[in-house]
Design a protein around this motif. Structure first.
Motif, PDB file in Angstrom:
ATOM      1  N   GLN A 169       0.816  -1.212   0.000  1.00  0.00           N
ATOM      2  CA  GLN A 169       0.000   0.000   0.000  1.00  0.00           C
ATOM      3  C   GLN A 169       0.851   1.265   0.000  1.00  0.00           C
ATOM      4  O   GLN A 169       0.514   2.256  -0.648  1.00  0.00           O
ATOM      5  CB  GLN A 169      -0.909   0.026   1.238  1.00  0.00           C
ATOM      6  N   SER A 170       1.941   1.228   0.755  1.00  0.00           N
ATOM      7  CA  SER A 170       2.727   2.438   0.995  1.00  0.00           C
ATOM      8  C   SER A 170       3.955   2.556   0.118  1.00  0.00           C
ATOM      9  O   SER A 170       4.600   3.609   0.088  1.00  0.00           O
ATOM     10  CB  SER A 170       3.175   2.469   2.461  1.00  0.00           C
ATOM     11  N   GLY A 171       4.297   1.470  -0.584  1.00  0.00           N
ATOM     12  CA  GLY A 171       5.531   1.468  -1.345  1.00  0.00           C
ATOM     13  C   GLY A 171       6.760   1.324  -0.467  1.00  0.00           C
ATOM     14  O   GLY A 171       7.869   1.734  -0.856  1.00  0.00           O
ATOM     15  N   ALA A 172       6.591   0.725   0.698  1.00  0.00           N
ATOM     16  CA  ALA A 172       7.674   0.634   1.671  1.00  0.00           C
ATOM     17  C   ALA A 172       8.728  -0.374   1.258  1.00  0.00           C
ATOM     18  O   ALA A 172       8.432  -1.385   0.612  1.00  0.00           O
ATOM     19  CB  ALA A 172       7.118   0.257   3.044  1.00  0.00           C
ATOM     20  N   VAL A 173       9.960  -0.117   1.671  1.00  0.00           N
ATOM     21  CA  VAL A 173      11.030  -1.090   1.586  1.00  0.00           C
ATOM     22  C   VAL A 173      10.973  -1.934   2.859  1.00  0.00           C
ATOM     23  O   VAL A 173      10.576  -1.447   3.914  1.00  0.00           O
ATOM     24  CB  VAL A 173      12.404  -0.386   1.436  1.00  0.00           C
ATOM     25  N   VAL A 174      11.346  -3.200   2.763  1.00  0.00           N
ATOM     26  CA  VAL A 174      11.320  -4.113   3.904  1.00  0.00           C
ATOM     27  C   VAL A 174      12.748  -4.485   4.275  1.00  0.00           C
ATOM     28  O   VAL A 174      13.512  -4.977   3.425  1.00  0.00           O
ATOM     29  CB  VAL A 174      10.514  -5.386   3.599  1.00  0.00           C
ATOM     30  N   ILE A 175      13.117  -4.250   5.531  1.00  0.00           N
ATOM     31  CA  ILE A 175      14.450  -4.591   6.003  1.00  0.00           C
ATOM     32  C   ILE A 175      14.338  -5.330   7.335  1.00  0.00           C
ATOM     33  O   ILE A 175      13.268  -5.366   7.954  1.00  0.00           O
ATOM     34  CB  ILE A 175      15.337  -3.342   6.179  1.00  0.00           C
ATOM     35  N   GLU A 176      15.441  -5.920   7.768  1.00  0.00           N
ATOM     36  CA  GLU A 176      15.545  -6.533   9.085  1.00  0.00           C
ATOM     37  C   GLU A 176      16.188  -5.535  10.042  1.00  0.00           C
ATOM     38  O   GLU A 176      16.981  -4.683   9.623  1.00  0.00           O
ATOM     39  CB  GLU A 176      16.403  -7.799   9.016  1.00  0.00           C
ATOM     40  N   GLY A 177      15.876  -5.674  11.326  1.00  0.00           N
ATOM     41  CA  GLY A 177      16.488  -4.794  12.308  1.00  0.00           C
ATOM     42  C   GLY A 177      18.002  -4.840  12.261  1.00  0.00           C
ATOM     43  O   GLY A 177      18.677  -3.804  12.392  1.00  0.00           O
ATOM     44  N   THR A 178      18.553  -6.028  12.048  1.00  0.00           N
ATOM     45  CA  THR A 178      20.003  -6.166  12.006  1.00  0.00           C
ATOM     46  C   THR A 178      20.625  -5.539  10.760  1.00  0.00           C
ATOM     47  O   THR A 178      21.841  -5.346  10.717  1.00  0.00           O
ATOM     48  CB  THR A 178      20.398  -7.651  12.077  1.00  0.00           C
ATOM     49  N   ASP A 179      19.803  -5.207   9.764  1.00  0.00           N
ATOM     50  CA  ASP A 179      20.327  -4.520   8.585  1.00  0.00           C
ATOM     51  C   ASP A 179      20.847  -3.122   8.926  1.00  0.00           C
ATOM     52  O   ASP A 179      21.588  -2.522   8.136  1.00  0.00           O
ATOM     53  CB  ASP A 179      19.253  -4.399   7.495  1.00  0.00           C
ATOM     54  N   LEU A 180      20.448  -2.597  10.082  1.00  0.00           N
ATOM     55  CA  LEU A 180      20.901  -1.266  10.490  1.00  0.00           C
ATOM     56  C   LEU A 180      22.242  -1.309  11.216  1.00  0.00           C
ATOM     57  O   LEU A 180      22.800  -0.263  11.551  1.00  0.00           O
ATOM     58  CB  LEU A 180      19.853  -0.605  11.396  1.00  0.00           C
ATOM     59  N   ASP A 181      22.774  -2.505  11.456  1.00  0.00           N
ATOM     60  CA  ASP A 181      24.087  -2.621  12.094  1.00  0.00           C
ATOM     61  C   ASP A 181      25.144  -1.910  11.256  1.00  0.00           C
ATOM     62  O   ASP A 181      25.239  -2.118  10.039  1.00  0.00           O
ATOM     63  CB  ASP A 181      24.493  -4.091  12.252  1.00  0.00           C
ATOM     64  N   GLY A 182      25.935  -1.081  11.917  1.00  0.00           N
ATOM     65  CA  GLY A 182      27.052  -0.419  11.252  1.00  0.00           C
ATOM     66  C   GLY A 182      26.667   0.723  10.331  1.00  0.00           C
ATOM     67  O   GLY A 182      27.538   1.282   9.651  1.00  0.00           O
ATOM     68  N   LYS A 183      25.398   1.095  10.298  1.00  0.00           N
ATOM     69  CA  LYS A 183      24.980   2.186   9.417  1.00  0.00           C
ATOM     70  C   LYS A 183      25.352   3.537  10.035  1.00  0.00           C
ATOM     71  O   LYS A 183      25.090   3.798  11.206  1.00  0.00           O
ATOM     72  CB  LYS A 183      23.470   2.151   9.184  1.00  0.00           C
ATOM     73  N   SER A 184      25.965   4.390   9.230  1.00  0.00           N
ATOM     74  CA  SER A 184      26.292   5.747   9.671  1.00  0.00           C
ATOM     75  C   SER A 184      25.078   6.647   9.525  1.00  0.00           C
ATOM     76  O   SER A 184      24.073   6.268   8.897  1.00  0.00           O
ATOM     77  CB  SER A 184      27.439   6.301   8.829  1.00  0.00           C
ATOM     78  N   VAL A 185      25.159   7.843  10.082  1.00  0.00           N
ATOM     79  CA  VAL A 185      24.059   8.800   9.924  1.00  0.00           C
ATOM     80  C   VAL A 185      23.848   9.116   8.438  1.00  0.00           C
ATOM     81  O   VAL A 185      22.714   9.265   7.973  1.00  0.00           O
ATOM     82  CB  VAL A 185      24.343  10.085  10.725  1.00  0.00           C
ATOM     83  N   ALA A 186      24.953   9.179   7.679  1.00  0.00           N
ATOM     84  CA  ALA A 186      24.831   9.434   6.239  1.00  0.00           C
ATOM     85  C   ALA A 186      24.102   8.282   5.545  1.00  0.00           C
ATOM     86  O   ALA A 186      23.247   8.514   4.671  1.00  0.00           O
ATOM     87  CB  ALA A 186      26.222   9.617   5.630  1.00  0.00           C
ATOM     88  N   ASP A 187      24.413   7.046   5.947  1.00  0.00           N
ATOM     89  CA  ASP A 187      23.712   5.884   5.378  1.00  0.00           C
ATOM     90  C   ASP A 187      22.219   5.952   5.689  1.00  0.00           C
ATOM     91  O   ASP A 187      21.376   5.680   4.817  1.00  0.00           O
ATOM     92  CB  ASP A 187      24.275   4.585   5.954  1.00  0.00           C
ATOM     93  N   LEU A 188      21.897   6.274   6.917  1.00  0.00           N
ATOM     94  CA  LEU A 188      20.497   6.339   7.337  1.00  0.00           C
ATOM     95  C   LEU A 188      19.767   7.484   6.642  1.00  0.00           C
ATOM     96  O   LEU A 188      18.590   7.354   6.294  1.00  0.00           O
ATOM     97  CB  LEU A 188      20.416   6.499   8.855  1.00  0.00           C
ATOM     98  N   THR A 189      20.479   8.581   6.428  1.00  0.00           N
ATOM     99  CA  THR A 189      19.886   9.722   5.711  1.00  0.00           C
ATOM    100  C   THR A 189      19.544   9.315   4.277  1.00  0.00           C
ATOM    101  O   THR A 189      18.462   9.643   3.767  1.00  0.00           O
ATOM    102  CB  THR A 189      20.857  10.909   5.705  1.00  0.00           C
ATOM    103  N   ASP A 190      20.447   8.579   3.651  1.00  0.00           N
ATOM    104  CA  ASP A 190      20.181   8.100   2.292  1.00  0.00           C
ATOM    105  C   ASP A 190      18.983   7.147   2.273  1.00  0.00           C
ATOM    106  O   ASP A 190      18.144   7.202   1.364  1.00  0.00           O
ATOM    107  CB  ASP A 190      21.411   7.381   1.736  1.00  0.00           C
ATOM    108  N   LEU A 191      18.899   6.268   3.271  1.00  0.00           N
ATOM    109  CA  LEU A 191      17.788   5.324   3.355  1.00  0.00           C
ATOM    110  C   LEU A 191      16.464   6.054   3.521  1.00  0.00           C
ATOM    111  O   LEU A 191      15.478   5.753   2.825  1.00  0.00           O
ATOM    112  CB  LEU A 191      18.002   4.358   4.523  1.00  0.00           C
ATOM    113  N   ALA A 192      16.422   7.030   4.411  1.00  0.00           N
ATOM    114  CA  ALA A 192      15.186   7.792   4.655  1.00  0.00           C
ATOM    115  C   ALA A 192      14.789   8.607   3.428  1.00  0.00           C
ATOM    116  O   ALA A 192      13.599   8.742   3.124  1.00  0.00           O
ATOM    117  CB  ALA A 192      15.364   8.695   5.863  1.00  0.00           C
ATOM    118  N   ALA A 193      15.791   9.137   2.729  1.00  0.00           N
ATOM    119  CA  ALA A 193      15.497   9.937   1.537  1.00  0.00           C
ATOM    120  C   ALA A 193      14.950   9.071   0.411  1.00  0.00           C
ATOM    121  O   ALA A 193      14.078   9.494  -0.352  1.00  0.00           O
ATOM    122  CB  ALA A 193      16.763  10.667   1.075  1.00  0.00           C
TER     123      ALA A 193
END
Length: 227
Positions: free
Chosen positions: A65-89
């Motif tokens: 419905q939302s066009g969401a991407v699906v990830i696992e919680g552990t996929d966020l391991d080692g992600k920098s703020v820049a990585d997370l910013t890219d993901l959110a964008a």
């Protein structure tokens, strides 16, 4: 052993289409929250329940419905703020399976980034965030402010309905009492129902047998031996 290998390898992947989701009292509220999006009172919705209750299916319905991407919680391991910013964008909507396993600071930053962008997070876990062991106070306060809805495990009526739908989808007919027998003895999950019906279909075809109680007994024994 050959039968077990056939059983394991021939099973098709699960389908998570909206029309395959069987609604019952134990999941009705959760489905209503999924359908309420994007009118959620917070950037996140927490969906929780035991294995096999259907919360992953609900997550995939929302993702469609939302066009969401699906990830696992552990996929966020080692992600920098820049990585997370890219993901959110790149992803205005995100499903996080096993969200309780996400690193706290990464989840905190992602929550804030999604809120800034008016995006949405669906957090799927066995327990609601209020029961997670969260060391980061700011993350705890944000997650506790988000709505949390539980999905109950299938009761007899729902499990029977799932089996009947699986049979109907395969154009199969089960003899009297077969569904009730299965419901009273099988693992209580939608995935288990799918596996049982797939095994019934396979053995009925291979052995030219009717789907009766005797075949149900054989299939449950097969599945138990393969697990």
């Amino acid at each position: 052993m050959a039968n077990q290998l056939t059983f394991d390898l021939a099973l098709p992947p699960p389908t998570y289409a909206r029309e395959d989701f069987v609604v019952a009292d134990g999941n009705r509220e959760a489905l209503a929250w999924i359908d309420r999006w994007p009118d959620w009172p917070a950037p996140a919705l927490a969906l929780n329940g035991p294995t096999g209750c259907g919360k992953t299916h609900l997550g995939r319905i929302w993702a469609a419905q939302s066009g969401a991407v699906v990830i696992e919680g552990t996929d966020l391991d080692g992600k920098s703020v820049a990585d997370l910013t890219d993901l959110a964008a790149a992803s205005p909507a995100i499903v996080i399976e096993e969200a309780q396993r996400a690193p706290e600071r990464a989840l905190f930053h992602l929550y804030n980034l999604m809120r800034e962008r008016r995006g949405s997070l669906l957090l799927i876990s066995p327990e609601p965030p209020a029961r997670w062991s969260i060391a980061l106070p700011d993350l705890a306060s944000r997650l506790r402010a988000a709505p949390a809805v539980a999905v109950a495990p299938p009761d007899d009526e729902l499990l029977g309905s799932i089996i009947l739908k699986q049979l109907a989808d395969r154009q199969l007919h089960a003899g009297a009492g077969v569904v009730q027998y299965l419901v009273s003895r099988m693992e209580r999950s939608a995935e288990a129902a799918r596996r049982v019906v797939a095994a019934l279909d396979r053995r009925a075809l291979a052995e030219r047998r009717e789907i009766d109680r005797r075949l149900a007994i054989d299939v449950l024994a097969e599945i138990s031996g393969a697990s």
